[in-house]
Scaffold this active site. Structure first.
Site, short mmCIF file in Angstrom:
data_model
loop_
_atom_site.label_atom_id
_atom_site.label_comp_id
_atom_site.label_asym_id
_atom_site.label_seq_id
_atom_site.Cartn_x
_atom_site.Cartn_y
_atom_site.Cartn_z
CB CYS A 1 25.55 10.34 61.47
SG CYS A 1 25.81 11.58 60.24
CD GLU B 1 32.19 11.43 57.14
OE1 GLU B 1 32.02 11.70 58.34
OE2 GLU B 1 32.74 12.21 56.34
N GLY C 1 28.41 4.64 58.16
CA GLY C 1 27.59 3.69 58.90
C GLY C 1 27.99 3.70 60.36
CB SER C 2 27.24 1.39 63.09
OG SER C 2 27.77 0.19 62.58
CB THR C 3 31.33 3.50 65.83
OG1 THR C 3 30.99 4.88 65.63
CG2 THR C 3 32.74 3.44 66.39
CE LYS D 1 26.70 -3.34 51.50
NZ LYS D 1 25.25 -3.25 51.65
CD GLU E 1 24.61 6.96 66.30
OE1 GLU E 1 25.17 5.86 66.11
OE2 GLU E 1 24.71 7.92 65.54
N GLY F 1 32.45 0.27 61.10
CA GLY F 1 33.65 1.00 60.67
C GLY F 1 34.92 0.29 61.13
P1 NAD Z 1 25.78 -0.34 59.44
O1 NAD Z 1 27.15 0.01 59.84
O2 NAD Z 1 25.19 -1.59 59.95
O3 NAD Z 1 25.66 -0.43 57.84
C1 NAD Z 1 26.17 0.55 56.99
C2 NAD Z 1 26.63 -0.11 55.70
O4 NAD Z 1 27.68 -1.02 55.99
C3 NAD Z 1 25.55 -0.94 54.99
O5 NAD Z 1 25.70 -0.79 53.60
C4 NAD Z 1 25.89 -2.36 55.40
O6 NAD Z 1 25.45 -3.32 54.48
C5 NAD Z 1 27.41 -2.31 55.44
N1 NAD Z 1 28.03 -3.33 56.29
C6 NAD Z 1 27.54 -3.91 57.42
N2 NAD Z 1 28.43 -4.81 57.91
C7 NAD Z 1 29.50 -4.80 57.07
C8 NAD Z 1 30.75 -5.49 57.05
N3 NAD Z 1 31.07 -6.39 58.01
N4 NAD Z 1 31.62 -5.22 56.07
C9 NAD Z 1 31.32 -4.30 55.12
N5 NAD Z 1 30.15 -3.62 55.08
C10 NAD Z 1 29.26 -3.86 56.05
O7 NAD Z 1 24.93 0.93 59.75
P2 NAD Z 1 23.60 1.08 60.60
O8 NAD Z 1 23.91 0.70 62.01
O9 NAD Z 1 22.47 0.46 59.91
O10 NAD Z 1 23.46 2.70 60.49
C11 NAD Z 1 23.43 3.59 61.54
C12 NAD Z 1 24.79 4.21 61.85
O11 NAD Z 1 25.35 4.99 60.77
C13 NAD Z 1 24.72 5.18 62.99
O12 NAD Z 1 25.75 4.85 63.90
C14 NAD Z 1 24.99 6.54 62.38
O13 NAD Z 1 25.53 7.48 63.25
C15 NAD Z 1 25.91 6.20 61.30
N6 NAD Z 1 25.96 7.30 60.29
C16 NAD Z 1 27.08 8.08 60.19
C17 NAD Z 1 27.14 9.15 59.28
C18 NAD Z 1 28.34 10.06 59.22
O14 NAD Z 1 28.51 10.72 58.21
N7 NAD Z 1 29.17 10.13 60.24
C19 NAD Z 1 26.06 9.41 58.44
C20 NAD Z 1 24.93 8.62 58.58
C21 NAD Z 1 24.90 7.57 59.52
#
Ligand code: NAD
Length: 500
Positions: A302, A268, A246-248, A193, A403, A251
């Site tokens: 990130c 990640e 994505g975000s912590t 996704k 962050e 996660g």
């Molecule tokens: P996010 O967590 O909101 O979204 C990331 C993904 O998760 C999207 O595809 C979103 O649709 C999906 N998602 C959202 N809610 C969900 C749920 N309840 N269940 C399943 N999937 C869901 O990410 P964001 O806040 O838009 O992105 C920024 C964050 O990503 C920052 O914290 C950044 O540090 C982190 N990031 C980490 C890495 C790494 O490798 N460590 C790399 C890039 C970004």
């Protein structure tokens, strides 16, 4: 768009005319979704809609999972020789290179990143990563373990099964390649996704997956909202593994959802990575790396080294060199212009979030040394933010701890190595980190003491698909890239043979 179209002819701002898939990609076909609603995607440089794509609901997730499960059992994938599997990845890598201009155009249009960065960074890196894992496919094997004359013991590396992969919007193609490459090299099948903010480039990649010759069902791509499509993938009992970037906060949600059937999991997540500058460092070089380490990709990295700690004696000199570097390099503009270094932030929500951190920094008493507002000089539209530097930042401030994910950096001074390491580690995150010093003994000592998954000595963020990537503490679980990335997509089976 016609309500039923799954592919559309689009014309990008750079004049490129191409066919954009907008359906769900299941069983090597673009199809409509069971949901009525579609996802609209916005050009962040102009704030105008590009198009809308189908979003997957629970029934569609089910169909994709069934397709992926069926593909696992089909002789066309199950019995495919590992070398042939690798060849498919190599073919996909070559197709990415052939279609580099289209892919980079889509990435720039949908994400806002400068075209040259998309072409030379994201797209080139995607091809390299897929090729790297194509090379691994027939080199994944177990071992024989010496256990005395009465027993033969050996291990085999087996695929995990159907892998759910959820990625975000900052490097859409690269994030897809980091996950598809090792998963497919190990023989798994995938339901991936993309992020709702950037649904387009990975759909175009899906078309290349089919052209490369992957059997139906091996790769399935579903766009959709995180809380609907993402949550269904994370919880689905037919999925064996979940890999998330994505975000912590998300996660954590995913860990809970994935616990229903105890999925294998890799995460990640976020970071607030420190960059330490000691008084013996090459300050010009430190300023150059510190700049790209936090300002590249509009600061949406990130591993951005967004917390800079500088030894007292060189603090003022470093701050001057850093700001000079920002002035000379961070040209903000139309992302399709070659001279542009910084495009718009991804969405209005991220744009507003960064502005709110700027207000917080001012309110908490940090010195706003540069930037600090929206940048309105690109046609008066778009989510552009002036590169922002706060100095005299202290550890308790929100802008030091949280962050921001934008062109935003905090700088603070330290006296001793002990203080620098202690403050670098004073965070719930542990993703990247950088150390600048000419004293190599100190560099290695500090590298050992820093609580992070990655340490750059005298550089920042020059990540590489051959080198493991990932975090400790609340920055993630597991590793991507390099040989270590294969561990996340394979299980070890032990076989005991009684020789008596
Ligand atoms: P996010 O967590 O909101 O979204 C990331 C993904 O998760 C999207 O595809 C979103 O649709 C999906 N998602 C959202 N809610 C969900 C749920 N309840 N269940 C399943 N999937 C869901 O990410 P964001 O806040 O838009 O992105 C920024 C964050 O990503 C920052 O914290 C950044 O540090 C982190 N990031 C980490 C890495 C790494 O490798 N460590 C790399 C890039 C970004």
């Amino acid at each position: 768009m016609s309500d039923l179209a799954v592919e559309l002819e689009l014309v990008a701002p750079n004049g490129l005319k191409y066919v954009q898939p907008v359906g769900l990609f299941i069983n090597n076909e673009f199809v409509e979704s069971s949901l009525k609603g579609k996802l609209s995607t916005i050009n962040p440089a102009t704030e105008t809609e590009i198009t809308s794509v189908y979003a997957a609901g629970p029934e569609d997730v089910d169909s994709a999972v069934q397709a992926a499960r069926k593909a696992l059992r089909e002789p066309s994938w199950r019995n495919m020789h590992a070398t042939e599997r690798g060849d498919l990845l190599l073919k996909l890598a070559s197709l990415v290179e052939e279609h580099a201009h289209v892919l980079a155009t889509i990435e720039t249009w949908d994400n806002g990143k400068p075209y040259q960065h998309a072409l030379q960074g994201d797209v080139a890196g995607t091809a390299k990563c897929l090729r790297y894992y194509g090379g691994w496919a027939d080199k994944i094997h177990g071992e024989v373990i010496e256990s005395g004359p009465s027993k033969l013991a050996y291990t085999v590396r087996e695929l995990v099964g159907v892998c759910g992969q959820i990625i975000l919007w900052n490097f859409p193609l690269s994030m897809a390649a980091w996950k598809l490459g090792p998963a497919l090299a190990c023989g798994n099948t995938v339901v991936l996704k993309p992020a709702e903010q950037t649904p387009l480039s990975v759909l175009y990649l899906a078309r290349l997956v089919k052209e490369a010759g992957f059997p139906p069902g091996v790769v399935n791509i579903l766009n959709g909202q995180g809380t609907v499509t993402g949550a269904c993938i994370a919880a689905h009992p037919g999925i064996d593994k979940i890999a998330f970037t994505g975000s912590t906060a998300t996660g954590r949600q995913i860990m809970k959802l994935a616990s229903a059937n105890m999925k294998n999991i890799s995460l990640e997540t976020g970071g607030k990575s420190p960059l330490l500058v000691f008084d013996d460092a090459d300050l010009d070089s430190a300023a150059t790396w510190a700049h790209s380490g936090v300002m590249y990709n509009q600061g949406q990295i990130c591993t951005a080294t967004s917390r800079i700690l500088v030894q007292e004696a060189v603090y003022d000199e470093f701050v001057t060199a850093f700001k000079d570097r920002v002035r000379s390099t961070s040209k903000i503009g139309d992302p399709f212009e070659d001279a542009t270094y910084q495009g718009p932030q991804i969405t209005k929500a991220q744009f507003d979030r960064i502005l709110s951190y700027i207000e917080s920094g001012k309110h908490e008493g940090a010195t706003l040394s540069m930037g600090g507002d929206a940048y309105k000089d690109v046609n008066g539209r778009g989510f552009f933010i002036a590169p922002t530097v706060f100095t005299d930042v202290t550890d308790g401030m929100k802008i030091y701890q949280e962050e921001v994910f934008g062109p935003f950096v905090v700088i603070s001074s330290f006296r001793t190595e002990e203080e620098a390491v202690r403050r670098a580690n004073d965070t719930t995150y542990g993703l990247g980190s950088s150390v600048f010093t000419r004293d190599m003994k100190r560099a290695h000592r500090v590298a050992r003491d820093i609580e992070a998954g990655m340490v750059w000595i005298n550089s920042s963020n020059d990540s590489d698909y051959r080198i493991p990537f990932g975090g400790v503490k609340q920055s993630g679980i597991g590793r991507e890239l390099g040989e270590a990335g294969l561990a996340a997509y394979s299980n070890i089976k032990s076989i005991h043979v009684n020789l008596i």
